[in-house]
Design an enzyme around this catalytic site. Sequence first.
Site, PDB file in Angstrom:
ATOM      1  N   CYS A 146     -19.820  -6.121   3.762  1.00 39.49           N
ATOM      2  CA  CYS A 146     -19.765  -6.896   2.525  1.00 39.49           C
ATOM      3  C   CYS A 146     -18.758  -8.042   2.608  1.00 39.49           C
ATOM      4  O   CYS A 146     -18.905  -9.063   1.925  1.00 39.49           O
ATOM      5  CB  CYS A 146     -19.467  -5.991   1.323  1.00 39.49           C
ATOM      6  SG  CYS A 146     -17.863  -5.169   1.357  1.00 39.49           S
ATOM      7  N   CYS A 157     -19.111   4.624  -0.106  1.00 40.18           N
ATOM      8  CA  CYS A 157     -18.639   3.526   0.747  1.00 40.18           C
ATOM      9  C   CYS A 157     -18.295   4.040   2.148  1.00 40.18           C
ATOM     10  O   CYS A 157     -17.548   5.014   2.292  1.00 40.18           O
ATOM     11  CB  CYS A 157     -17.422   2.873   0.108  1.00 40.18           C
ATOM     12  SG  CYS A 157     -16.631   1.610   1.124  1.00 40.18           S
ATOM     13  N   CYS A 200     -24.878  -3.939   1.612  1.00 39.49           N
ATOM     14  CA  CYS A 200     -24.232  -2.625   1.735  1.00 39.49           C
ATOM     15  C   CYS A 200     -25.206  -1.570   2.254  1.00 39.49           C
ATOM     16  O   CYS A 200     -26.233  -1.305   1.632  1.00 39.49           O
ATOM     17  CB  CYS A 200     -23.667  -2.183   0.386  1.00 39.49           C
ATOM     18  SG  CYS A 200     -22.848  -0.565   0.465  1.00 39.49           S
ATOM     19  N   CYS A 251     -23.000  -9.778  -0.760  1.00 44.74           N
ATOM     20  CA  CYS A 251     -22.165  -8.608  -0.486  1.00 44.74           C
ATOM     21  C   CYS A 251     -22.773  -7.338  -1.059  1.00 44.74           C
ATOM     22  O   CYS A 251     -22.636  -6.250  -0.480  1.00 44.74           O
ATOM     23  CB  CYS A 251     -20.750  -8.815  -1.021  1.00 44.74           C
ATOM     24  SG  CYS A 251     -20.646  -9.076  -2.810  1.00 44.74           S
ATOM     25  N   ASP A 305       0.813  -1.220   0.000  1.00 38.70           N
ATOM     26  CA  ASP A 305       0.000   0.000   0.000  1.00 38.70           C
ATOM     27  C   ASP A 305       0.845   1.269   0.000  1.00 38.70           C
ATOM     28  O   ASP A 305       0.390   2.305   0.484  1.00 38.70           O
ATOM     29  CB  ASP A 305      -0.910   0.032   1.236  1.00 38.70           C
ATOM     30  CG  ASP A 305      -2.312  -0.455   0.921  1.00 38.70           C
ATOM     31  OD1 ASP A 305      -2.589  -0.739  -0.257  1.00 38.70           O
ATOM     32  OD2 ASP A 305      -3.126  -0.550   1.850  1.00 38.70           O
ATOM     33  N   CYS A 363     -15.916  -0.406   7.476  1.00 39.58           N
ATOM     34  CA  CYS A 363     -17.139  -1.212   7.422  1.00 39.58           C
ATOM     35  C   CYS A 363     -16.763  -2.593   6.891  1.00 39.58           C
ATOM     36  O   CYS A 363     -16.074  -2.701   5.878  1.00 39.58           O
ATOM     37  CB  CYS A 363     -18.170  -0.553   6.517  1.00 39.58           C
ATOM     38  SG  CYS A 363     -19.708  -1.481   6.315  1.00 39.58           S
ATOM     39  N   CYS A 408     -19.936 -12.922   3.230  1.00 36.17           N
ATOM     40  CA  CYS A 408     -19.512 -13.816   2.143  1.00 36.17           C
ATOM     41  C   CYS A 408     -19.537 -15.279   2.598  1.00 36.17           C
ATOM     42  O   CYS A 408     -18.938 -15.631   3.619  1.00 36.17           O
ATOM     43  CB  CYS A 408     -18.112 -13.439   1.672  1.00 36.17           C
ATOM     44  SG  CYS A 408     -17.493 -14.494   0.334  1.00 36.17           S
ATOM     45  N   CYS A 455     -24.416 -15.590  -6.290  1.00 32.78           N
ATOM     46  CA  CYS A 455     -24.527 -14.952  -4.971  1.00 32.78           C
ATOM     47  C   CYS A 455     -24.416 -13.436  -5.087  1.00 32.78           C
ATOM     48  O   CYS A 455     -23.567 -12.906  -5.807  1.00 32.78           O
ATOM     49  CB  CYS A 455     -23.437 -15.487  -4.045  1.00 32.78           C
ATOM     50  SG  CYS A 455     -23.464 -14.769  -2.387  1.00 32.78           S
TER      51      CYS A 455
END
Length: 381
Positions: free
Chosen positions: A245, A215, A199, A195, A135, A242, A249, A192
């Site tokens: 999502c 988001c 939200c 997710c 990152d 958060c 899963c 599916c």
Amino acid sequence: MSAGAAGRDLITALARAHGFDVAGVAAATAAPQRLADLTAWLAAGMQGEMGWMTRDPEKRAAPDALWPEARSVIMLGVNYAMAGDPMARLARRDRATLAVYAMRRDYHDVIKSRLKEFARALVAQAGGDVKVFVDTAPVMEKPLAVEAGLGWQGKHTVLVSREFGNWLFLGAVFTTLAIAPDAPEPDHCGSCRRCLSICPTDAFPAPYRLDPRRCISYLTIEHKGPIPRDLRARFGNRVFGCDDCLAVCPWNKFAVASRDARLALREDLDGLRLADLARLDDAAFRALFAGTPIKRTGRDRFLRNVLIAIGNSGDAALVPVAMERLDDAAPLVRAMAVWALARLLAAPDFAALARRQAAAETDPDVRSEWEAEGAILRHSA
């Protein structure tokens, strides 16, 4: 210089020896789809305030454009799954919910240290040159992780692993060694849509497409100003990030809670009272969140999030706490205190408070909060 089958086995052994749970190899060459996807995403303005995403898209999409000597990218992952359901904390409205990744030492520091150790060992045993990233540079970790066989990008755009579910920290080692790449992991999402449906802010305009500007993770961490008014009530008690999502899963059923001592969850950060967080000054904020990703957001933005959670709590006992923040030195904090009080006080009480407070306010953003809430009251009367 190249590394054969023995070199690939060496990578797996070194990964395990240096604290990584999974490893894979991708080619350092450009994948046309990476650049096409990134260009379209930027053209739609999806980066929001993340201006760094617009810099050097060609280098971001192609490792060998970022470092021409690179021949392979070794993608490494560390499991950070927690025991239990991360969403269970959402029901405790007077307490803060923090993203699972943030309730521990900053993974950037831990993973960067391990990447360097891994890279030194690789060079010592196989030669070549290396560069490590976590990152910290224009590197598209998730697409590279897919190409390296670590998992696939789900409909929520997060990497999903058949072994670790949604809970992998990623790091990259660029190397001049030419290593045979692994086969990419195919998509296993099927029909599916859990997710997407979960939200709170409808941040997915389509499967496999995230609009960060809606988001909660982006808004509570990267966004610097007031949270958009139409989204605040949807935040609940989420004050940093958060996990919704990720947490829903089905592939998480295979994940096992992390036992990594250096990334252990800090129990003192679980179930923090909103009242206590709202009263943090800068020194106390830094002390509480030292060494975690939360510290980088800063006290004012964090308290902005806390006050939104207070407004969403429905708990009249928090009114005095929000009242205290009307005198905060930070306009951003004062503005969110106004919003919180508008939700916790009866309409006549808020109107009386506005008459006393609003005239003395000098900051235009805070004045606009008073005016907006007053207009809502007049319209609903």
